[in-house]
Design a protein around this motif. Sequence first.
Motif, PDB file in Angstrom:
ATOM      1  N   GLY A   1       0.812  -1.213   0.000  1.00 29.21           N
ATOM      2  CA  GLY A   1       0.000   0.000   0.000  1.00 29.21           C
ATOM      3  C   GLY A   1       0.842   1.258   0.000  1.00 29.21           C
ATOM      4  O   GLY A   1       0.325   2.355  -0.241  1.00 29.21           O
ATOM      5  N   PHE A   2       2.133   1.115   0.284  1.00 29.33           N
ATOM      6  CA  PHE A   2       3.028   2.262   0.193  1.00 29.33           C
ATOM      7  C   PHE A   2       3.380   2.539  -1.277  1.00 29.33           C
ATOM      8  O   PHE A   2       3.677   3.667  -1.646  1.00 29.33           O
ATOM      9  CB  PHE A   2       4.306   2.003   0.992  1.00 29.33           C
ATOM     10  CG  PHE A   2       4.197   2.383   2.446  1.00 29.33           C
ATOM     11  CD1 PHE A   2       3.016   2.911   2.972  1.00 29.33           C
ATOM     12  CD2 PHE A   2       5.268   2.221   3.324  1.00 29.33           C
ATOM     13  CE1 PHE A   2       2.922   3.266   4.314  1.00 29.33           C
ATOM     14  CE2 PHE A   2       5.168   2.578   4.656  1.00 29.33           C
ATOM     15  CZ  PHE A   2       3.999   3.095   5.154  1.00 29.33           C
TER      16      PHE A   2
ATOM     17  N   LEU B   1       1.341   1.234  -4.070  1.00 27.83           N
ATOM     18  CA  LEU B   1       0.072   1.447  -4.768  1.00 27.83           C
ATOM     19  C   LEU B   1      -1.016   1.489  -3.698  1.00 27.83           C
ATOM     20  O   LEU B   1      -1.132   0.545  -2.916  1.00 27.83           O
ATOM     21  CB  LEU B   1      -0.194   0.278  -5.732  1.00 27.83           C
ATOM     22  CG  LEU B   1      -1.397   0.398  -6.656  1.00 27.83           C
ATOM     23  CD1 LEU B   1      -1.149   1.431  -7.759  1.00 27.83           C
ATOM     24  CD2 LEU B   1      -1.744  -0.950  -7.289  1.00 27.83           C
ATOM     25  N   PRO B   2      -1.791   2.580  -3.628  1.00 27.59           N
ATOM     26  CA  PRO B   2      -2.798   2.673  -2.560  1.00 27.59           C
ATOM     27  C   PRO B   2      -3.685   1.430  -2.545  1.00 27.59           C
ATOM     28  O   PRO B   2      -3.946   0.822  -3.585  1.00 27.59           O
ATOM     29  CB  PRO B   2      -3.586   3.924  -2.926  1.00 27.59           C
ATOM     30  CG  PRO B   2      -2.682   4.734  -3.776  1.00 27.59           C
ATOM     31  CD  PRO B   2      -1.824   3.749  -4.509  1.00 27.59           C
ATOM     32  N   ARG B   3      -4.160   1.113  -1.375  1.00 26.14           N
ATOM     33  CA  ARG B   3      -4.855  -0.151  -1.215  1.00 26.14           C
ATOM     34  C   ARG B   3      -6.179  -0.228  -1.958  1.00 26.14           C
ATOM     35  O   ARG B   3      -6.702  -1.305  -2.188  1.00 26.14           O
ATOM     36  CB  ARG B   3      -5.034  -0.437   0.276  1.00 26.14           C
ATOM     37  CG  ARG B   3      -3.652  -0.654   0.908  1.00 26.14           C
ATOM     38  CD  ARG B   3      -3.751  -1.037   2.336  1.00 26.14           C
ATOM     39  NE  ARG B   3      -4.064   0.118   3.148  1.00 26.14           N
ATOM     40  CZ  ARG B   3      -4.486   0.042   4.391  1.00 26.14           C
ATOM     41  NH1 ARG B   3      -4.683  -1.132   4.949  1.00 26.14           N
ATOM     42  NH2 ARG B   3      -4.730   1.133   5.081  1.00 26.14           N
TER      43      ARG B   3
ATOM     44  N   ARG C   1      -2.301  -5.956   5.252  1.00 19.17           N
ATOM     45  CA  ARG C   1      -0.893  -5.625   4.973  1.00 19.17           C
ATOM     46  C   ARG C   1      -0.013  -6.864   5.173  1.00 19.17           C
ATOM     47  O   ARG C   1      -0.528  -7.969   5.339  1.00 19.17           O
ATOM     48  CB  ARG C   1      -0.461  -4.495   5.876  1.00 19.17           C
ATOM     49  CG  ARG C   1      -1.359  -3.249   5.785  1.00 19.17           C
ATOM     50  CD  ARG C   1      -0.877  -2.172   6.715  1.00 19.17           C
ATOM     51  NE  ARG C   1      -1.871  -1.106   6.937  1.00 19.17           N
ATOM     52  CZ  ARG C   1      -2.877  -1.182   7.823  1.00 19.17           C
ATOM     53  NH1 ARG C   1      -3.069  -2.282   8.552  1.00 19.17           N
ATOM     54  NH2 ARG C   1      -3.704  -0.171   7.983  1.00 19.17           N
TER      55      ARG C   1
END
Lengths: 324, 324, 324, 324, 324, 324
Positions: F12-13, F15-17, F74
């Motif tokens: 998510g860092f 590509l946003p979740r 995550r």
Amino acid sequence: MTEDSFFHPVSGFDLPRFAGVPTFMRLPHVALDNPRLSEVQVGLIGAPWDGGTTNRPGPRHGPRQLRDYSTMIRAQNGVTGIRPFEMVRCADLGDVGPNPADVMDSLKRMESFYSKVRAAGIVPLTAGGDHLCTLPILRALAKDRPLGMIHFDSHTDLFHSYFGGTMYTHGTPFRRAIEEGLLDPARVTTIGIRGTAYDSEDRDFARAVGIRVIPIEEFHVRGVEDVMAEARDRAGAGDTYVSYDIDFVDPAFAPGTGTPEVGGPNSWQALQVAMGLRGVKIVGADLVEVSPPFDPSGGTAFLGVSIMFEMLCAIAEGLAGQEC
Amino acid sequence: MTEDSFFHPVSGFDLPRFAGVPTFMRLPHVALDNPRLSEVQVGLIGAPWDGGTTNRPGPRHGPRQLRDYSTMIRAQNGVTGIRPFEMVRCADLGDVGPNPADVMDSLKRMESFYSKVRAAGIVPLTAGGDHLCTLPILRALAKDRPLGMIHFDSHTDLFHSYFGGTMYTHGTPFRRAIEEGLLDPARVTTIGIRGTAYDSEDRDFARAVGIRVIPIEEFHVRGVEDVMAEARDRAGAGDTYVSYDIDFVDPAFAPGTGTPEVGGPNSWQALQVAMGLRGVKIVGADLVEVSPPFDPSGGTAFLGVSIMFEMLCAIAEGLAGQEC
Amino acid sequence: MTEDSFFHPVSGFDLPRFAGVPTFMRLPHVALDNPRLSEVQVGLIGAPWDGGTTNRPGPRHGPRQLRDYSTMIRAQNGVTGIRPFEMVRCADLGDVGPNPADVMDSLKRMESFYSKVRAAGIVPLTAGGDHLCTLPILRALAKDRPLGMIHFDSHTDLFHSYFGGTMYTHGTPFRRAIEEGLLDPARVTTIGIRGTAYDSEDRDFARAVGIRVIPIEEFHVRGVEDVMAEARDRAGAGDTYVSYDIDFVDPAFAPGTGTPEVGGPNSWQALQVAMGLRGVKIVGADLVEVSPPFDPSGGTAFLGVSIMFEMLCAIAEGLAGQEC
Amino acid sequence: MTEDSFFHPVSGFDLPRFAGVPTFMRLPHVALDNPRLSEVQVGLIGAPWDGGTTNRPGPRHGPRQLRDYSTMIRAQNGVTGIRPFEMVRCADLGDVGPNPADVMDSLKRMESFYSKVRAAGIVPLTAGGDHLCTLPILRALAKDRPLGMIHFDSHTDLFHSYFGGTMYTHGTPFRRAIEEGLLDPARVTTIGIRGTAYDSEDRDFARAVGIRVIPIEEFHVRGVEDVMAEARDRAGAGDTYVSYDIDFVDPAFAPGTGTPEVGGPNSWQALQVAMGLRGVKIVGADLVEVSPPFDPSGGTAFLGVSIMFEMLCAIAEGLAGQEC
Amino acid sequence: MTEDSFFHPVSGFDLPRFAGVPTFMRLPHVALDNPRLSEVQVGLIGAPWDGGTTNRPGPRHGPRQLRDYSTMIRAQNGVTGIRPFEMVRCADLGDVGPNPADVMDSLKRMESFYSKVRAAGIVPLTAGGDHLCTLPILRALAKDRPLGMIHFDSHTDLFHSYFGGTMYTHGTPFRRAIEEGLLDPARVTTIGIRGTAYDSEDRDFARAVGIRVIPIEEFHVRGVEDVMAEARDRAGAGDTYVSYDIDFVDPAFAPGTGTPEVGGPNSWQALQVAMGLRGVKIVGADLVEVSPPFDPSGGTAFLGVSIMFEMLCAIAEGLAGQEC
Amino acid sequence: MTEDSFFHPVSGFDLPRFAGVPTFMRLPHVALDNPRLSEVQVGLIGAPWDGGTTNRPGPRHGPRQLRDYSTMIRAQNGVTGIRPFEMVRCADLGDVGPNPADVMDSLKRMESFYSKVRAAGIVPLTAGGDHLCTLPILRALAKDRPLGMIHFDSHTDLFHSYFGGTMYTHGTPFRRAIEEGLLDPARVTTIGIRGTAYDSEDRDFARAVGIRVIPIEEFHVRGVEDVMAEARDRAGAGDTYVSYDIDFVDPAFAPGTGTPEVGGPNSWQALQVAMGLRGVKIVGADLVEVSPPFDPSGGTAFLGVSIMFEMLCAIAEGLAGQEC
């Protein structure tokens, strides 16, 4: 004229419409073993089953939500002023008991139920359930001669099979009905077809056997009156079934259904086509594919019962006319 | 021209529309004891009360949701380009305090509030509340002479009584208003009536006293312009009240209401009829029966405030015209 | 004719439409580093970003919900019978990776992604995202010459700036595009404008540079065919972009958007305008502003992908025609 | 004792709780330019902004929904019986105006607003907004000395950066605050941490600088009283800020938030930890990350304002004690 | 032992639980004029009325939703294994007809209904309706001697009056009941009180007359068993009424209610307190304040009927014991 | 240690979740015909089918919603710190293709799919689907020897048949599995049983064959650790299957399921029991009965994938341990 108050719905002036055990249109609940069954002329029936659904399930919950919202229906037609419950004796016959985990068993249970209804001389007005429900109803009602049909839908439901050979789904009932001789294709009209398609196999079949398909682009151009005149003309004077899939209506007006197609009629047109049934000799009718999980707000169900009321008025006028 | 920025709404360019304490259309909150009350020309008022509801309650929550969504209304009319808040001094006068558990007490509280509003020379634009709210408003506004009325609704609200003699419900306000001489039937037009009915008692009364009822089937055939021309003609040059029940609009566009009836106008027609009020001498107006529990998404409220804005434009043009 | 089954969507007859990892229209997922990218003719792309939103956020979730509901789209157009996936090679190219907390960085990321898409000779069909997304797409596609544009929306998106000077919001993309020479105003038509306005600054600009704005009152009077004929005529034979903001459609049909305006087209008209793109030389298209948090039911997304399918058919016909 | 009824909330016995323009807890709206600002001791403030959100947006709508549900808060604490509005003068100071499309500009606007609040000697109790809002508040409140902090959250918000170097997101405010010297790590306690993690970089940082992190598994074993005793002990007698992220609470109790983590405290524990703040010298507090689009039912907002009321009681007791 | 299958609920093994006209727990519908009424021992009754609601209305819709979800209740208690429908003859007696627009008329209608129920020797188990409904029930059941009461609630409902003197609201029923001698305060226990308060007038009254109030903070410390032992002890061997307001339960478990208070018991505790009624001589019981508009998902209703089933088991065991 | 980044989830860092095509936990999609299948150690599989549902359908939509919400998971366990995706090679194997209208055909399709998975040496972690899905999985995994099982559920699923003889429903899978020798009753523990029952036939069977049933009242008294110690002890060192019905959890935490029973564990306990699987030799696991139509908000799905992640961690530790 029905003077027996037993068959009159409870008035919202006497008991508020949100109160009471919810039967269809606040009519008496007359089960098949009830001694007063023989007096009933029109039977409202729930078919809580969706075993034929190929996409999003839920219509098994349709009859309960339709009953709930049907308590907002009052006694008199707003346009014509007729009062159907005083013209014919109507009752809620309860639900057909399905087998949620067995399609073929459910088809048998439904055919058996409707055979009893027919034997009692009652015109069934069914609240589905998915569209496969119509097949066992037709099997019961059309045992001895094929029926005409006026069919409102965004899909033809005329496909041969699904998933590598499955013959009984809500996409195939009328293919089966034609094959079984339950419908007379020359007297069948299917109105409102639209949306993307797998292929043209269904429409090719319709053309081959003589079913008239009126797609939505034609409907929007010609308008309700012209289209319904053609459908009535094709149905003629013979016994006719009316099958109304709620996905005929645009999903903004009827979101609570499993296979919506955008670009459909609005709610006024949805009522108008039902008003256009006046004069057709209706031996049975249904309103199917209302799926409450996709519209917990109940707007779809309320539209559904409003359509059922219009169909009931058409049936009542027909029956009352016969009596004269 | 209103140059005093005190009466100008906060712009979404200055403060995003989701920010700030939500008053009607982001206008200043001017309570009845505020010294600037005397400057106000049009007062937006909430009537958070639904004690007259016979079916599904909720309109008591209407004003708050309408205020919330009214913050999405901007300063200028998209069609005419007029900027009403610069033409007349508008303010949010707050809510009438009702008594949720006492109908008669609430009627008195409302009449008292609106009497003060009238005494201050302010034209009230009310956000209901159920339709019974209109009765005490009329009692305050029509003390000295009967008013004309243009009434948008799917129900006539002209019934005599409910539940064995209850005279004050949201189905009876205009029966009472006629009886009390608050309305001049010859100048009253009721537009959009539809749905099933208990009986014809309300329409018989309308016919007897001379109220003009335009049912939905006539509306759909004639169209907005023709219908509104007739309504304006009947209202004439005299003082006229406008009462807009959100259930006039089809429930696909306005699901958040307690007694929906399918087959109604769409949202463009809903606006058009309000645009058609231009030229009417409006002494007060309301938008009632928005019931947030039945539309938490707020679409109904946003349509409601969009209609209120159109009514406000008609009022502003009228007042500005008088000033010239 | 695309015979390679790699590029054919999975059929609902083989795998039910609710099953499987949801790519756009059940097409293969071909990322930019996939060796088969060079074969793709039309690329469906998600732009999950709403950093330009001035009111209610949410379109960053649009691509996922649109992918989900796109699995209900079948292979064949219901009206024309064409089968686009057999005419051109289509694929889901995945999502552009945005920076949710940095507008300028996101604009760069998007321009870079679409530059690669263009370099690969792929026509992009984008699922937004808010309307600011269209700016970096235009920067990539119109580097060398201005494009014509047909633009469906309830807002012009032609404002100069917001909040005291912020130049990049979803209300400004086309102002920037004109300033940057990405669009040829003489070939731009904006259809469906309505709702209240801050002021007329946007329309004044349109008039000044020669953009044609067709407001909703004109649209309702003239009808789809006449309006689209004008738009096609203005676009001419040159390269043209199509930008479709879902808030063009009335919020009863498309509630899932951040800045709805009531009084818009219905779902049939929403499809019809897309059908009216046939013959336009489309070099890219988008469907933006679907905001799932405001329509968890997914009706808006389903309408959105139905519109995307119509746009895809128009693109496919164009590309197939070029091939001949 | 606050005898001035100006600062007393409207009672639900006088005006039903659903009525009236909704300010926080029905307090008077005292904008920063209001002459009575100087009398205010505790200011309730909305920070309608979510520009720092890395996942699901929505907290910009938090203040409005929190105001709405705060009208269900009454005057007296159910457990302790204290009546905070009679102990200190409280007011709704309105919303900080953010720039939805510019993070850095919004940070400046917020710091400026809170600097004025501090200059007026008012203790701010903020309704967020995403958690990045706390950073500009701390910048205003901790200009001259670092503060202690009691922090309820399921995330540490101590990450260095996101998306390849973005320093200002709702996952980084306390990293920045430590770097800027706004917090004294030795007096900071972070309670409730849980859920999956990208890595341990945040907790490594906490350990390195001396922030105490109490993860959820420790919280569940030790219980509220023991944990809060430690937090109070660490905060000591110095000025302390309280930051309460609603996602501290289990999502069954608080679904309306963007980054929920299951396995959290229940609503009684959510209140208990706030009750456990009695005795802490609170110079400011916030309740952040309420995201209405993910809970339109408002349950999250009602829990949020119930927590705010407990925090307000702790603040009021502290201020009242100082006065003695 | 009830061998008459007439009084046995329909089994989900015979008819799926979503099918059929929904009566309470699928029991036979036996109206007051039904000849079999005299055989009924426990009557499940709907009180669809909310005229006493001071905040958010909706409980008038409670009985219908409770009936709907009650069809998911099966025949046997999961913990004790008892089968209440085989121990006593139970039936759905239908709904009390209220007057939605007249509080005093509704109180009379309800008292009259319950007087008939009592005269028939039936123990009523009521599904509300708001809490004011309990007053007319007590008037009917306690005509000749005061009853004990075990009362689960987050509010005492012991206030004197609202809105400047309104004596009959859902916040006052037990104040009236004490004044009218319908309850013996020494045998009344009120459990679960919490939330903010207007003032202490209600608790002062409780203390003065000797009602035992167990607030939530005491409940959480002592636990269900200890609290229920005290309540049973106070009720003693005499006739006792049980009144269960669904807002006793935490709103995460029961969001569908008008006046929720956070920090309450969970669903297991909600059942446990009802299990703790075993041994109490229950002459009537109710479950009130379920408000479907605030929980269309039905979770609250399902919890409500699960609690009703536990109360029914306690009643059945008591009645069966008496028979021996 | 898995160093091949092919099998690492997207961060998510990076590509946003909310972005990207949603596979389970953002893992690569490796279909059964993918050449890299042989490298996979743990396969996440969707079983989108609910043909065995006897009450409310919907779990066919489970896998899609679970995939959607799994993108919020995550890389690292919050409590233990382990990073499962770096310990074993995990992939999303896609969905089993069911036949929605044919139960027996679907059972065959599923068994065939899982036989291939087993042949590839992959441990399947399945997202259902209704609980009947577990039967064909067991048929594939337990062909050669009976398995132990730890089963979390509010129902035993041990009934003989429904609806007059239907043997394959979601209430019968483990009855069939025992009959077919797929499970070793002495190593089976069923935890969380509660709610009303038709009768005791299922528990009588459990007792007769030696399955250990731990009802909820015992669970609440003993606590998670004690109960799980017993379950692990019974499972022993042999191959064990884990079947987790989401209705094990209280419906306030997991409303999205068809047959909820109130009074269950909270979300922390829901995770704790999964954490308690450490040390069990898991050869397959499933999380079933998530029904999105009954929780469009997705809270149930997020809890479901959080539980799946804990199960995955237990599996990964087991596999990694074996490797050493």
